[in-house]
Design a protein around this motif. Structure first.
Motif, PDB file in Angstrom:
ATOM      1  N   GLU A  90      -0.253   4.109  -2.446  1.00 26.46           N
ATOM      2  CA  GLU A  90      -1.615   4.660  -2.442  1.00 26.46           C
ATOM      3  C   GLU A  90      -1.621   6.160  -2.176  1.00 26.46           C
ATOM      4  O   GLU A  90      -2.427   6.895  -2.725  1.00 26.46           O
ATOM      5  CB  GLU A  90      -2.476   3.931  -1.397  1.00 26.46           C
ATOM      6  N   LYS A 127       0.811  -1.219   0.000  1.00 25.11           N
ATOM      7  CA  LYS A 127       0.000   0.000   0.000  1.00 25.11           C
ATOM      8  C   LYS A 127       0.845   1.270   0.000  1.00 25.11           C
ATOM      9  O   LYS A 127       0.321   2.358   0.179  1.00 25.11           O
ATOM     10  CB  LYS A 127      -0.917   0.004   1.225  1.00 25.11           C
ATOM     11  N   SER A 157      -1.126   7.787  -5.594  1.00 21.47           N
ATOM     12  CA  SER A 157      -2.232   7.596  -6.545  1.00 21.47           C
ATOM     13  C   SER A 157      -3.424   8.449  -6.147  1.00 21.47           C
ATOM     14  O   SER A 157      -4.099   9.023  -6.986  1.00 21.47           O
ATOM     15  CB  SER A 157      -2.662   6.135  -6.584  1.00 21.47           C
ATOM     16  N   SER A 158      -3.668   8.518  -4.818  1.00 16.91           N
ATOM     17  CA  SER A 158      -4.873   9.223  -4.377  1.00 16.91           C
ATOM     18  C   SER A 158      -4.789  10.708  -4.706  1.00 16.91           C
ATOM     19  O   SER A 158      -5.805  11.360  -4.907  1.00 16.91           O
ATOM     20  CB  SER A 158      -5.081   9.035  -2.878  1.00 16.91           C
TER      21      SER A 158
END
Length: 467
Positions: A88, A85, A91-92
């Motif tokens: 993430e 993770k 990407s977010s």
């Protein structure tokens, strides 16, 4: 900076304006103590943040050389976040609601424009063609000695092979190869190969897939060249090999020399260049030759529904807006308007610090671009033939590819209005590599435009009875 493939950003100094409007009175400070906070899980780094010690400053206001001792501190903290993770967080940032809204809005906007346009063009062309078919059928019954007019009038010239057919076939082959390359890259992106900051992956994939798809270019170019009754297929094959690689290689040599002169990290090391040259000689070129031999031996005929007359018919004098350049401007504007908003995000991620992770949206935009290009080229080809101008081969290719010029125009706008680039190296890198990308775009969309126009022209001339 990067640490274990994780990007980190921080300021290297600060400017104290102190409320004074005059820049000469501002104070400039350099931070000399950098603090890294690293979160880890067992033996894997999960997250890294950086900040600076505000008390350790060096005054740089007087423009003279200073010796500075830099310090850094690393703080290790444990975290339960699993290694999978770690990306993430990045990407977010590009999937934030307001960004996604802009993307979806631009896509829906493009889709509506495209649907309206394609619907509009389709209805016009269907109605006009229907009327033409009815009229031509009626003319044949009424009187055979009447003077023909419109696109049927030039049926003896419309399949006359274009000038410079070797160059034309080479451009078609290269365009098809670049189209295949783009499609494969999209497939890989949608599968999730290019996660953010897997930095070398996209570049490696481009080089490898370009090498592997060169057989497509050889096959398409040589088989089409032989269909056009070309004889010197070896020269055609060499031209196909150099048409895109040549300019790209020259640009690369120049820009790499610039990077080495500036001793920048953007310069590719000698070993990497050797590997790329080896790939070209051992994979790309042999595949190109094999594709060419297969294309030469395919022995396919050029299916023309009408016989070509012996002597070309004179083209009537046409108004200025029917010439090539205004037609290219008309053809390029619509596809460009469909991709315009997405271009900003791509530029910001390639030449800036944005992260681009929404490949699905990009793929939809790409498909829209292809549809618009095909339709607008078909429409312009019809109007060109209706004006009894039968030299549509090169025109359809140029009109299809003209979006490339618009994208390059956007580069100028982006450079001056949106980016903070300066200096010879950044400028030459930006305009040099963008020129190569726009040229690739030109070849790929030109191929799409020509294929659509060829399909259309064959279709309408099949539907009428030609003597």
């Amino acid at each position: 900076m990067y640490y274990d493939d994780l990007p980190l950003w921080g300021f290297i100094g600060k400017v104290e304006k102190g409320g004074k409007p005059d820049p000469s009175e501002w104070k400039y400070y350099l931070y000399r103590h950098i603090i890294f906070d690293i979160l880890y899980n067992n033996d894997r780094v999960i997250e890294i943040n950086v900040h600076t010690d505000q008390s350790a400053l060096v005054d740089l206001t007087e423009d003279k050389e200073v010796n500075v001792d830099f310090l850094y501190t690393v703080k290790w903290k444990e975290t339960p976040t699993p290694f999978e993770k770690r990306m993430e967080k990045y990407s977010s940032s590009s999937n934030m609601p307001h960004h996604l809204e802009v993307h979806w809005f631009s896509i829906i906007n493009s889709c509506v424009t495209v649907l309206l346009l394609t619907g509009f063009l389709a209805t016009i062309l269907m109605r006009v063609l229907k009327n033409d078919f009815v009229k031509y059928a009626h003319d044949e019954e009424a009187a055979d000695d009447q003077e023909e007019s419109g696109w049927k009038y030039i049926h003896g010239d419309v399949f006359r092979f274009p000038k410079n057919k070797s160059l034309f076939s080479a451009a078609l082959g290269t365009g098809t190869q670049l189209f295949a390359l783009t499609t494969f890259i999209f497939l890989l992106a949608l599968v999730g190969v290019f996660y953010p900051y897997n930095r070398g992956a996209l570049f490696t994939a481009l080089v490898v897939i370009y090498a592997l798809t060169s057989g497509i270019a050889g096959y398409i170019a040589t088989s089409f060249y032989c269909q056009l009754e070309g004889t010197n297929w070896v020269r055609n094959l060499l031209l196909t090999g150099c048409l895109f690689c040549g300019p790209l290689f020259l640009t690369f040599c120049f820009l790499n020399t610039v990077a080495i002169a500036y001793s920048a990290t953007a310069a590719l090391p000698f070993g990497t260049i050797c590997v790329i040259v080896l790939i070209w000689t051992l994979v790309t070129f042999p595949l190109l030759v094999l594709g060419g031999i297969a294309g030469k031996n395919s022995k396919s005929e050029f299916q023309a529904p009408c016989r070509t007359t012996k002597y070309p018919r004179e083209i009537p004098p046409l108004p200025w807006y029917r010439t090539t350049v205004p037609q290219m401007a008309m053809a390029g504007f619509l596809p460009f308007s469909a991709i315009y908003i997405e271009l900003y995000y791509i530029f910001a991620s390639v030449w800036g610090h944005r992260i681009y992770t929404i490949y699905s949206i990009l793929f939809i935009v790409f498909i829209i671009l292809l549809i618009v290009t095909a339709f607008i080229t078909v429409a312009l080809t019809y109007f060109q033939l209706a004006a009894e101008d039968h030299e549509w081969w090169w025109r359809s290719f140029l009109c299809g590819g003209s979006t490339g010029f618009f994208v390059y125009g956007y580069c100028l706008y982006y450079y001056y209005a949106r980016s903070d680039m300066s200096g010879f190296m950044q400028t030459s890198f930006f305009f040099g590599y963008m020129a190569c990308i726009c040229y690739a775009f030109f070849l790929m969309l030109g191929m799409v435009g020509f294929r659509a126009a060829l399909f259309f022209v064959r279709h309408i001339y099949k539907s009428i009875k030609c003597e």
